[in-house]
Design a protein around this motif. Structure first.
Motif, short mmCIF file in Angstrom:
data_model
loop_
_atom_site.label_atom_id
_atom_site.label_comp_id
_atom_site.label_asym_id
_atom_site.label_seq_id
_atom_site.Cartn_x
_atom_site.Cartn_y
_atom_site.Cartn_z
N GLY A 167 41.41 25.79 37.21
CA GLY A 167 41.51 25.98 38.65
C GLY A 167 41.57 24.66 39.39
N ARG A 168 41.07 24.65 40.62
CA ARG A 168 41.08 23.45 41.45
C ARG A 168 39.68 22.87 41.54
NH1 ARG A 168 44.22 20.88 45.15
NH2 ARG A 168 43.16 19.71 46.79
N LEU A 169 39.62 21.54 41.39
CA LEU A 169 38.33 20.86 41.39
C LEU A 169 38.36 19.71 42.38
CD1 LEU A 169 36.18 19.96 38.32
CD2 LEU A 169 36.74 18.17 39.96
N ASP A 170 37.31 19.59 43.19
CA ASP A 170 37.15 18.47 44.12
C ASP A 170 35.85 17.75 43.78
OD1 ASP A 170 39.25 18.77 46.52
OD2 ASP A 170 38.63 20.77 45.88
N ALA A 171 35.89 16.43 43.79
CA ALA A 171 34.70 15.64 43.46
C ALA A 171 34.72 14.34 44.22
CB ALA A 171 34.63 15.38 41.96
N GLY A 172 33.54 13.73 44.32
CA GLY A 172 33.42 12.46 45.02
C GLY A 172 33.85 11.26 44.21
N SER A 173 33.87 11.39 42.88
CA SER A 173 34.30 10.29 42.02
C SER A 173 34.64 10.85 40.63
CB SER A 173 33.23 9.20 41.90
OG SER A 173 32.07 9.71 41.26
N MET A 174 35.20 9.98 39.81
CA MET A 174 35.63 10.40 38.48
C MET A 174 35.61 9.20 37.54
SD MET A 174 39.42 11.39 37.18
CE MET A 174 39.66 9.63 36.93
N SER A 175 35.39 9.46 36.26
CA SER A 175 35.46 8.38 35.27
C SER A 175 35.90 8.94 33.93
CB SER A 175 34.11 7.67 35.13
OG SER A 175 33.14 8.54 34.58
N ALA A 182 29.53 6.99 20.76
CA ALA A 182 30.67 6.71 19.88
C ALA A 182 31.37 5.42 20.26
CB ALA A 182 31.66 7.87 19.95
N GLU A 183 30.74 4.56 21.04
CA GLU A 183 31.35 3.30 21.42
C GLU A 183 31.53 2.41 20.19
OE1 GLU A 183 29.23 1.43 24.51
OE2 GLU A 183 29.62 3.00 26.01
N GLY A 184 32.72 1.82 20.11
CA GLY A 184 33.04 0.99 18.95
C GLY A 184 33.74 1.76 17.85
N ASP A 185 33.78 3.08 17.95
CA ASP A 185 34.47 3.91 16.97
C ASP A 185 35.89 4.13 17.43
OD1 ASP A 185 35.39 5.70 15.15
OD2 ASP A 185 33.85 7.24 15.51
N ASP A 186 36.88 3.60 16.66
CA ASP A 186 38.28 3.69 17.07
C ASP A 186 38.79 5.13 17.14
OD1 ASP A 186 38.28 1.02 17.24
OD2 ASP A 186 39.46 0.64 15.43
N SER A 187 38.14 6.04 16.46
CA SER A 187 38.59 7.43 16.46
C SER A 187 37.74 8.30 17.38
CB SER A 187 38.54 7.99 15.02
OG SER A 187 37.20 7.98 14.54
N ALA A 188 36.97 7.67 18.28
CA ALA A 188 36.03 8.40 19.12
C ALA A 188 36.76 9.22 20.17
CB ALA A 188 35.06 7.44 19.80
N ASN A 189 36.16 10.33 20.55
CA ASN A 189 36.65 11.12 21.67
C ASN A 189 36.22 10.45 22.97
OD1 ASN A 189 37.95 13.25 20.27
ND2 ASN A 189 35.95 14.12 19.77
N HIS A 190 36.87 10.87 24.04
CA HIS A 190 36.56 10.31 25.35
C HIS A 190 36.12 11.42 26.29
CE1 HIS A 190 39.08 7.29 23.41
NE2 HIS A 190 38.56 6.41 24.24
N LEU A 191 35.32 11.04 27.25
CA LEU A 191 34.72 12.02 28.15
C LEU A 191 35.24 11.79 29.57
CD1 LEU A 191 32.65 14.34 28.27
CD2 LEU A 191 30.93 12.62 28.85
N LEU A 192 35.82 12.85 30.16
CA LEU A 192 36.28 12.81 31.53
C LEU A 192 35.21 13.46 32.40
CD1 LEU A 192 38.58 12.17 33.54
CD2 LEU A 192 39.52 14.43 33.04
N VAL A 193 34.62 12.68 33.30
CA VAL A 193 33.46 13.14 34.07
C VAL A 193 33.80 13.15 35.56
CG1 VAL A 193 31.07 12.68 34.68
CG2 VAL A 193 31.86 12.23 32.36
N PHE A 194 33.48 14.28 36.22
CA PHE A 194 33.58 14.38 37.68
C PHE A 194 32.15 14.48 38.22
CE2 PHE A 194 37.50 16.17 36.01
CZ PHE A 194 38.47 15.57 36.79
N ASN A 195 31.86 13.74 39.28
CA ASN A 195 30.52 13.82 39.86
C ASN A 195 30.57 13.60 41.37
OD1 ASN A 195 30.95 11.05 39.93
ND2 ASN A 195 29.80 10.70 38.04
N LYS A 196 29.40 13.54 42.00
CA LYS A 196 29.23 13.37 43.44
C LYS A 196 29.81 14.57 44.21
CE LYS A 196 29.21 8.30 43.42
NZ LYS A 196 29.86 7.07 43.96
N GLY A 197 29.09 15.65 44.20
CA GLY A 197 29.50 16.82 44.99
C GLY A 197 30.69 17.54 44.42
N VAL A 198 30.60 17.93 43.15
CA VAL A 198 31.71 18.60 42.49
C VAL A 198 31.83 20.04 42.99
CG1 VAL A 198 32.67 19.33 40.28
CG2 VAL A 198 31.40 17.17 40.45
N LYS A 199 33.04 20.43 43.32
CA LYS A 199 33.32 21.79 43.75
C LYS A 199 34.50 22.32 42.94
CE LYS A 199 34.82 24.56 47.71
NZ LYS A 199 35.24 24.52 49.16
N LEU A 200 34.30 23.45 42.27
CA LEU A 200 35.32 24.03 41.41
C LEU A 200 35.67 25.43 41.91
CD1 LEU A 200 37.09 24.17 38.84
CD2 LEU A 200 35.09 25.05 37.62
#
Length: 206
Positions: A167-175, A182-200
Motif C-alpha cells: 500500500g502507501r506509506l508515509d514516514a519522517g525519515s528512511m534508511s 551482519a556488517e562485514g559480511d559480503d553476502s549480508a541482507n540489508h534492512l530498509l527502515v522507515f521511522n519518525k511517524g510512520v503511517k501505512l
C-alpha cells in the motif's frame, strides 16, 4: 603652315590632365571616409573572461562506478558536472542517476534533478524530486537523500512517501543499511527502515 588641331588630339590632351586629377580626388575620398581605428578598443572575441571560463568549467555525461566495502555495486551518472571552485573534492551535478545492487541481488535505482558528489566524504547527495525504485516493487520519493560511495547506505533525513505491494506509506525519515549483526559480511541482507511517524495505508491484494 600651322597644323590644325582635330577633336581627338584635344581630347587626349585634356584626358592627360583630368584623369590624374580624378584619380587623386577618389584616393583622397577613401582616406576621408575611412573609420578611425581606436587601438584601445578590444575586438569582440577578446572580451572573454578567462577566469570566468575556468570557474564555469563543466564535464558532460560524467559517470562513477565502484564496489562498496560490503560487496554492493554502485554507479552514478549525470548530465553535467561542475567542480566546486572552493573545494576540488566536491562536484555539483544535474540530472543524477544512481544504481545500487547489493551482494544478494537487491536493486535500488535513484534519480534526482540535481545533487552533489563529495569524493572526500565518499558521499553523494541527491536533491530535487528524488525517486527511488526497488526490485521488491516499492517506489519511494523524497526531497533529498544521501548515499555512500564506499558502503551500502541510503538515507533520507526528511519526509518520504512510498508506494508498494503493501500500500502507501508515509514516514519522517528512511534508511537502508546492512543488518546490524551482519556488517562485514559480503553476502549480508540489508534492512530498509522507515521511522519518525510512520503511517501505512494497507491495500490488500485481490
Amino acid at each position: 603652315m600651322r597644323r590644325r588641331d582635330n577633336p581627338y588630339s584635344r581630347f587626349v590632351a585634356w584626358a592627360k590632365i583630368v584623369l590624374p586629377l580624378a584619380a587623386l580626388a577618389l584616393l583622397s575620398t577613401v582616406f576621408l571616409l575611412a573609420r578611425n581605428i581606436d587601438p584601445t578598443q578590444a575586438i569582440p572575441f577578446a572580451e572573454i573572461d578567462v577566469e570566468e571560463l575556468a570557474r564555469e568549467q563543466r564535464i558532460s555525461a560524467p559517470n562513477y562506478a565502484g564496489v562498496t566495502e560490503d560487496g554492493a555495486a554502485i554507479s552514478v551518472t549525470a548530465s553535467t558536472a561542475r567542480p566546486d571552485p572552493d573545494s576540488p573534492e566536491r562536484v555539483d551535478a544535474t540530472d543524477l542517476e544512481a544504481e545500487l545492487i547489493t551482494a544478494t541481488g537487491a536493486r535500488y535505482q535513484l534519480s534526482s534533478q540535481r545533487g552533489e558528489i563529495d569524493s572526500g566524504a565518499d558521499m553523494a547527495y541527491l536533491q530535487g524530486g528524488v525517486v527511488v525504485t526497488t526490485s521488491s516493487g516499492y517506489r519511494i520519493t523524497s526531497d533529498a537523500m544521501s548515499t555512500s560511495l564506499s558502503r551500502t547506505l541510503l538515507e533520507s533525513e526528511g519526509p518520504v512517501q512510498a508506494d508498494g505491494p503493501a500500500g502507501r506509506l508515509d514516514a519522517g525519515s528512511m534508511s537502508l543499511a546492512p543488518l546490524p549483526d551482519a556488517e562485514g559480511d559480503d553476502s549480508a541482507n540489508h534492512l530498509l527502515v522507515f521511522n519518525k511517524g510512520v503511517k501505512l495505508v494497507y491495500t490488500p491484494s485481490d
